[in-house]
Design an enzyme around this catalytic site. Structure first.
Site, PDB file in Angstrom:
ATOM      1  N   GLY A  17       0.815  -1.205   0.000  1.00 53.53           N
ATOM      2  CA  GLY A  17       0.000   0.000   0.000  1.00 53.53           C
ATOM      3  C   GLY A  17       0.852   1.259   0.000  1.00 53.53           C
ATOM      4  O   GLY A  17       2.068   1.217   0.210  1.00 53.53           O
ATOM      5  N   ASP A  43       4.503   4.659  -9.713  1.00 50.17           N
ATOM      6  CA  ASP A  43       4.790   6.096  -9.741  1.00 50.17           C
ATOM      7  C   ASP A  43       5.356   6.527 -11.093  1.00 50.17           C
ATOM      8  O   ASP A  43       5.035   7.613 -11.585  1.00 50.17           O
ATOM      9  CB  ASP A  43       5.792   6.468  -8.637  1.00 50.17           C
ATOM     10  CG  ASP A  43       5.121   6.519  -7.270  1.00 50.17           C
ATOM     11  OD1 ASP A  43       3.886   6.379  -7.193  1.00 50.17           O
ATOM     12  OD2 ASP A  43       5.838   6.690  -6.272  1.00 50.17           O
ATOM     13  N   GLY A  84       6.496   1.829   2.437  1.00 46.17           N
ATOM     14  CA  GLY A  84       7.951   1.842   2.409  1.00 46.17           C
ATOM     15  C   GLY A  84       8.583   1.129   1.222  1.00 46.17           C
ATOM     16  O   GLY A  84       9.775   0.798   1.265  1.00 46.17           O
ATOM     17  N   LYS A  85       7.825   0.919   0.156  1.00 50.30           N
ATOM     18  CA  LYS A  85       8.347   0.209  -1.014  1.00 50.30           C
ATOM     19  C   LYS A  85       9.543   0.914  -1.657  1.00 50.30           C
ATOM     20  O   LYS A  85      10.561   0.272  -1.936  1.00 50.30           O
ATOM     21  CB  LYS A  85       7.255   0.066  -2.094  1.00 50.30           C
ATOM     22  CG  LYS A  85       6.015  -0.677  -1.662  1.00 50.30           C
ATOM     23  CD  LYS A  85       4.969  -0.770  -2.766  1.00 50.30           C
ATOM     24  CE  LYS A  85       4.472   0.575  -3.246  1.00 50.30           C
ATOM     25  NZ  LYS A  85       3.698   1.328  -2.227  1.00 50.30           N
TER      26      LYS A  85
END
Lengths: 177, 177, 177, 177
Positions: free
Chosen positions: D11, D37, D15-16
């Protein structure tokens, strides 16, 4: 007596900016946030490549020359004037000279009610977060973790090594009067 | 008599920031650059969604409430103090209230040697540049192109419609004493 | 026959990104925009400091090593596959090797209907805009202004020296079928 | 058998991106990083305000229309082609449709050796980090924390609630063959 300025001091990647944004969210009044990054961004590009300016070495070292120092001193006077004019201001800083940096700010902020907050973070953890951010020169976090706190006196300290930014902000907010 | 503050006023996407960076490059002294964007960035997110703060409408309109105005007034005092402390400062602004905005700054900057510069840009051209930038709400450029100059008195004006930022900066630099 | 890929080639600070955003605004279909910047941003930090990667010298020179080249070749295959899968894609590039860069893209984009667009800008003007942007290494604009066009064959060329990004975008849009 | 693609799913504010940058630092080969993104940034502004595009509601909800879906499908084909052409790629994604999102990627990445990684973070902690980041719409973190993992099958899972990004990256790196 009302807190007029909150000064957060901590090394690079210690999590100051995150705490500042959480503080802005939890404090009832609107607190503008200024800091070292604001000043560095305001500086001409030339000052970032000259003897008298600020230099970021490839190993994470930061050197500050007299031209930068002069403008920084004027900047602190500006922040103090803003607070005297009625704005409550939160400032996040990197005290590269430790106690000496604090002394200079203490003098400029004379007469204002300041809350001094130390933002600690274990050097190795901060170094990992520096890699995760990806927008800082490697080595700054480790180089600054301890040195910026040398001889500095705080009203309270928070440690982001195991605490979330929001948690730290709530701890600080309790001390804001 | 030495220029202490340069104030650039112009609508959104008129090219103020580009001129500021060119000025920083061509002026011999280091001039920190502050402005409306610095202040808006410093504000808590909450103030960008409240009645008293600053609101950016979908059609490009900008409304400023009393809470924002109060902090802005303190901010201008801060810039003035910074200049009085010896820093030469270049400020880029959007005078949403035209002459009234200038009057407020004039008062705060009292006693300082200020160079007032109008940055003009044809509304249609600025609107095209707004699309090209891609980071501004569509409509701000057109809405502000004329209104920010209403009743404002300048020492000199530049026009970016057909002049490059560097050209405008050189024109301004000649007037910096 | 429908245009599937628009390739814009031009030196640093020639105004490619601005034209791309204007193109996205004036073309009726949604065109995703990819380019050299997307690839460079996707690269590990380590590749920007190694022998085989991409190096940005202090004088504006850009050197690309074999490790970067290999990934770039795969990237172009990816863009081609995206277009073959039905997306119309606009790509902005810096052909550091001129005709050779085009030949490699020509091969990868085989079978696709490509519109090749040269984005020219006078070197001195681009150098001024590089200073105005403030986020690029000084010297890239001048170094690349001519060399990226060497031997490259275009369907059309635009020149941002005296034309706005929106104007250039409209000129290009007429050639998109 | 060599890992060709690493897919991280989690989600917003889990912290991906931090893990991706740490992975790029600890893995010996250069892995370009692409993700949701990158695609959203590549999209025309118009698609972020239309019925068929992607919409970010004020409460943190994200709605994706058919026009966005079509381009996303082509994008995944592009990533697959890039990997087939020899690049090792790390992708960070938000599986808004859970198992269904994975199924679509599974199909496009057919024949490639993929490491599927779940990035968990407690919803309340992620919501706090969302405030600390300050660049995301409030509510996305909480809304997505659980739903993106629904029915998704992983090779391994990491949890950033109490583990640093670097720690998670080292755990993942062990599974990269």
């Amino acid at each position: 007596m009302t807190t007029q300025v909150i000064v957060l001091n901590g090394g690079s990647s210690s999590g100051k900016s995150g705490i500042v944004r959480c503080l802005q969210a939890v404090l009832p009044d609107p607190w503008p946030a200024l800091g070292t990054d604001t000043l560095v961004d305001a500086m001409p590009a030339s000052l970032q490549a000259s003897d008298g300016g600020i230099e970021f070495a490839a190993d994470g070292g930061v050197t500050v020359g007299p031209a930068f120092r002069t403008l920084e001193a004027a900047w602190i006077e500006g922040v103090a004037a803003m607070a005297r004019a009625g704005a409550r201001v939160v400032v996040d800083e990197v005290f590269l000279s430790g106690a000496d940096s604090q002394r200079r700010r203490h003098k400029a902020l004379g007469g204002l009610r300041v809350l001094w907050v130390g933002v600690r973070c274990d050097g190795a953890v901060a170094a990992g977060r520096e890699v995760a951010r990806g927008d800082r020169i490697a080595g700054m976090a480790a180089a600054q973790a301890e040195v910026v706190h040398r001889g500095v006196v705080y009203d309270l300290e928070v440690d982001t090594t195991r605490s979330e930014a929001m948690e730290c902000a709530r701890t600080i907010a309790v001390h804001v009067t």
